[in-house]
Design a protein around this motif. Structure first.
Motif, PDB file in Angstrom:
ATOM      1  N   THR A  66       0.873  -1.170   0.000  1.00 61.92           N
ATOM      2  CA  THR A  66       0.000   0.000   0.000  1.00 61.92           C
ATOM      3  C   THR A  66       0.917   1.228   0.000  1.00 61.92           C
ATOM      4  OG1 THR A  66      -0.101   0.385   2.387  1.00 61.92           O
ATOM      5  CG2 THR A  66      -1.572  -1.312   1.482  1.00 61.92           C
ATOM      6  N   PRO A  67       0.372   2.441  -0.088  1.00 58.68           N
ATOM      7  CA  PRO A  67       1.247   3.613   0.006  1.00 58.68           C
ATOM      8  C   PRO A  67       1.974   3.733   1.344  1.00 58.68           C
ATOM      9  CG  PRO A  67      -0.839   4.214  -1.008  1.00 58.68           C
ATOM     10  CD  PRO A  67      -1.000   2.806  -0.502  1.00 58.68           C
ATOM     11  N   HIS A  68       1.528   2.939   2.342  1.00 60.55           N
ATOM     12  CA  HIS A  68       2.063   3.101   3.704  1.00 60.55           C
ATOM     13  C   HIS A  68       2.898   1.927   4.192  1.00 60.55           C
ATOM     14  CE1 HIS A  68      -0.652   6.488   3.782  1.00 60.55           C
ATOM     15  NE2 HIS A  68      -1.666   5.688   3.528  1.00 60.55           N
ATOM     16  N   GLY A  69       2.855   0.789   3.485  1.00 61.23           N
ATOM     17  CA  GLY A  69       3.621  -0.345   3.954  1.00 61.23           C
ATOM     18  C   GLY A  69       3.297  -1.601   3.170  1.00 61.23           C
ATOM     19  N   GLU A  70       4.026  -2.676   3.483  1.00 60.56           N
ATOM     20  CA  GLU A  70       3.790  -3.939   2.779  1.00 60.56           C
ATOM     21  C   GLU A  70       2.524  -4.595   3.310  1.00 60.56           C
ATOM     22  OE1 GLU A  70       6.198  -7.806   1.071  1.00 60.56           O
ATOM     23  OE2 GLU A  70       7.199  -6.458   2.508  1.00 60.56           O
ATOM     24  N   LYS A  71       1.706  -5.110   2.403  1.00 61.46           N
ATOM     25  CA  LYS A  71       0.419  -5.691   2.778  1.00 61.46           C
ATOM     26  C   LYS A  71       0.530  -7.172   3.100  1.00 61.46           C
ATOM     27  CE  LYS A  71      -4.324  -6.375   1.093  1.00 61.46           C
ATOM     28  NZ  LYS A  71      -4.933  -6.040   2.400  1.00 61.46           N
ATOM     29  N   GLY A  72       1.428  -7.854   2.458  1.00 60.45           N
ATOM     30  CA  GLY A  72       1.514  -9.300   2.645  1.00 60.45           C
ATOM     31  C   GLY A  72       0.992 -10.000   1.418  1.00 60.45           C
ATOM     32  N   SER A  73      -0.338 -10.133   1.322  1.00 55.74           N
ATOM     33  CA  SER A  73      -0.923 -10.755   0.141  1.00 55.74           C
ATOM     34  C   SER A  73      -2.249 -10.096  -0.178  1.00 55.74           C
ATOM     35  CB  SER A  73      -1.116 -12.263   0.351  1.00 55.74           C
ATOM     36  OG  SER A  73      -2.081 -12.525   1.353  1.00 55.74           O
ATOM     37  N   SER A  74      -2.639 -10.178  -1.431  1.00 51.58           N
ATOM     38  CA  SER A  74      -3.901  -9.615  -1.891  1.00 51.58           C
ATOM     39  C   SER A  74      -4.328 -10.358  -3.142  1.00 51.58           C
ATOM     40  CB  SER A  74      -3.758  -8.115  -2.193  1.00 51.58           C
ATOM     41  OG  SER A  74      -4.836  -7.658  -2.990  1.00 51.58           O
ATOM     42  N   ASP A  75      -5.536 -10.931  -3.109  1.00 50.23           N
ATOM     43  CA  ASP A  75      -6.036 -11.601  -4.310  1.00 50.23           C
ATOM     44  C   ASP A  75      -6.252 -10.607  -5.438  1.00 50.23           C
ATOM     45  OD1 ASP A  75      -5.942 -13.924  -2.901  1.00 50.23           O
ATOM     46  OD2 ASP A  75      -8.096 -14.232  -2.778  1.00 50.23           O
ATOM     47  N   SER A  76      -6.729  -9.406  -5.116  1.00 51.21           N
ATOM     48  CA  SER A  76      -6.933  -8.393  -6.156  1.00 51.21           C
ATOM     49  C   SER A  76      -5.616  -8.063  -6.851  1.00 51.21           C
ATOM     50  CB  SER A  76      -7.524  -7.121  -5.546  1.00 51.21           C
ATOM     51  OG  SER A  76      -8.763  -7.376  -4.927  1.00 51.21           O
ATOM     52  N   ALA A  77      -4.563  -7.881  -6.068  1.00 51.55           N
ATOM     53  CA  ALA A  77      -3.256  -7.577  -6.641  1.00 51.55           C
ATOM     54  C   ALA A  77      -2.738  -8.740  -7.468  1.00 51.55           C
ATOM     55  CB  ALA A  77      -2.267  -7.226  -5.529  1.00 51.55           C
ATOM     56  N   PRO A 102       9.611 -13.185   1.862  1.00 51.14           N
ATOM     57  CA  PRO A 102      10.122 -14.518   2.177  1.00 51.14           C
ATOM     58  C   PRO A 102      10.819 -14.590   3.527  1.00 51.14           C
ATOM     59  CG  PRO A 102      11.433 -13.476   0.444  1.00 51.14           C
ATOM     60  CD  PRO A 102      10.221 -12.622   0.652  1.00 51.14           C
ATOM     61  N   GLN A 103      11.264 -13.444   4.057  1.00 52.09           N
ATOM     62  CA  GLN A 103      11.932 -13.441   5.356  1.00 52.09           C
ATOM     63  C   GLN A 103      10.951 -13.610   6.511  1.00 52.09           C
ATOM     64  OE1 GLN A 103      15.275 -13.419   5.425  1.00 52.09           O
ATOM     65  NE2 GLN A 103      15.176 -13.331   3.177  1.00 52.09           N
ATOM     66  N   THR A 104       9.712 -13.173   6.323  1.00 51.60           N
ATOM     67  CA  THR A 104       8.728 -13.227   7.406  1.00 51.60           C
ATOM     68  C   THR A 104       7.593 -14.214   7.135  1.00 51.60           C
ATOM     69  OG1 THR A 104       7.543 -11.338   6.439  1.00 51.60           O
ATOM     70  CG2 THR A 104       9.223 -10.864   8.091  1.00 51.60           C
TER      71      THR A 104
END
Length: 277
Positions: A66-77, A102-104
């Motif tokens: 997102t504009p503010h940080g890593e989201k992790g996962s998103s089906d839309s993306a 992959p680190q987390t």
């Protein structure tokens, strides 16, 4: 189709995932090359940016910001990225999608191309009928359903499409009903919908950090499991079209399903089309 050259791969590509006849859905910026992800996501001007870290015909590795940080996962993306990569002509019709740092810890999902749309496997949906007090929501209390893959949602039916569209969410009331039923999200649905949709629904998740989602793959998977449990899926079919009805942001999703003895195996996806800023 000719693969993109190095210059083209640096350009951001705008997509609209799950748009309903060109409107609504979720805007996503796709970057076909990695690097400087947070800065580029901040500059992209869309709620989600997805970066292709690596790809080959049978697998894709993504990171979503997102504009503010890593989201992790998103089906839309993921759907947007797969659609962009499909334009290169280098993907098979079945691929493995890895999302996250992959680190987390990264999430791995199989994806398949079906009728020109990418679908992601949501997993096996289990369903249990419960009596739910829905009066805090201004709805009639009665039978509802707890449906889960790796997340547990409360599913309730409303009378018709006008009732679904007229529902006004209250985050505190929804949170209280979720806590009372041991669930984390709420799905309201009614059969039918615009453009011959088999079902229309809305998805709420204040306990998950959002008030109402515009396009929720996991929640549609849970709803599909409930429809299967009720024998309300079309006879002889394996796929339904669903209209998600967040006010002002309609979405169109598809769910492919297979009935099993342990529940309903569900894949969810939909269209992703180039979007002009």
């Amino acid at each position: 189709m000719t693969p993109p050259d190095a210059a083209t791969r640096t350009l951001p590509l705008r997509y609209r995932a799950f748009a309903d006849r060109g409107a609504g859905g979720k805007p996503v910026t796709v970057f076909l090359n990695p690097g400087d992800e947070q800065d580029r996501a901040r500059q992209a001007g869309t709620p989600l940016s997805v970066f292709v870290q690596a790809s080959d015909p049978a697998s894709v590795t993504l990171r979503v910001f997102t504009p503010h940080g890593e989201k992790g996962s998103s089906d839309s993306a993921a759907i947007a990225a797969l659609s962009a990569l499909q334009e290169t002509g280098l993907l098979l019709d079945v691929v493995e999608v890895t999302q996250g740092d992959p680190q987390t810890g990264a999430e791995v999902q199989p994806a398949q191309l079906c009728g020109g749309e990418w679908l992601l496997r949501q997993g096996l949906v289990t369903v249990q009928a419960v009596h739910a007090d829905l009066s805090p929501l201004g709805l009639t209390s009665g039978t509802a359903w707890v449906a889960a893959t790796n997340r547990t949602n409360l599913v309730a039916e409303v009378a018709d499409l006008p009732a679904l569209d007229a529902f006004t969410p209250d985050d505190a009331a929804i949170s209280a009903v979720n806590r009372a039923t041991g669930t984390t999200g709420l799905i309201l649905f009614t059969p039918g919908g615009p453009a011959r949709a088999e079902v229309s629904f809305r998805a709420f998740g204040p306990l998950k950090g959002f008030s109402e989602d515009a396009a929720s793959s996991n929640m549609l998977a849970c709803l599909t499991g409930v429809l299967d449990h009720l024998n309300h899926l079309p006879e002889g079919a394996t796929l339904i079209r669903a209209a998600q009805r967040r006010p002002g942001q309609p979405a169109r999703l598809s769910a492919q399903y297979a009935r099993t003895t342990g529940g309903t195996d569900v894949w969810v996806g939909g269209p992703a089309t180039p979007d002009t800023p």
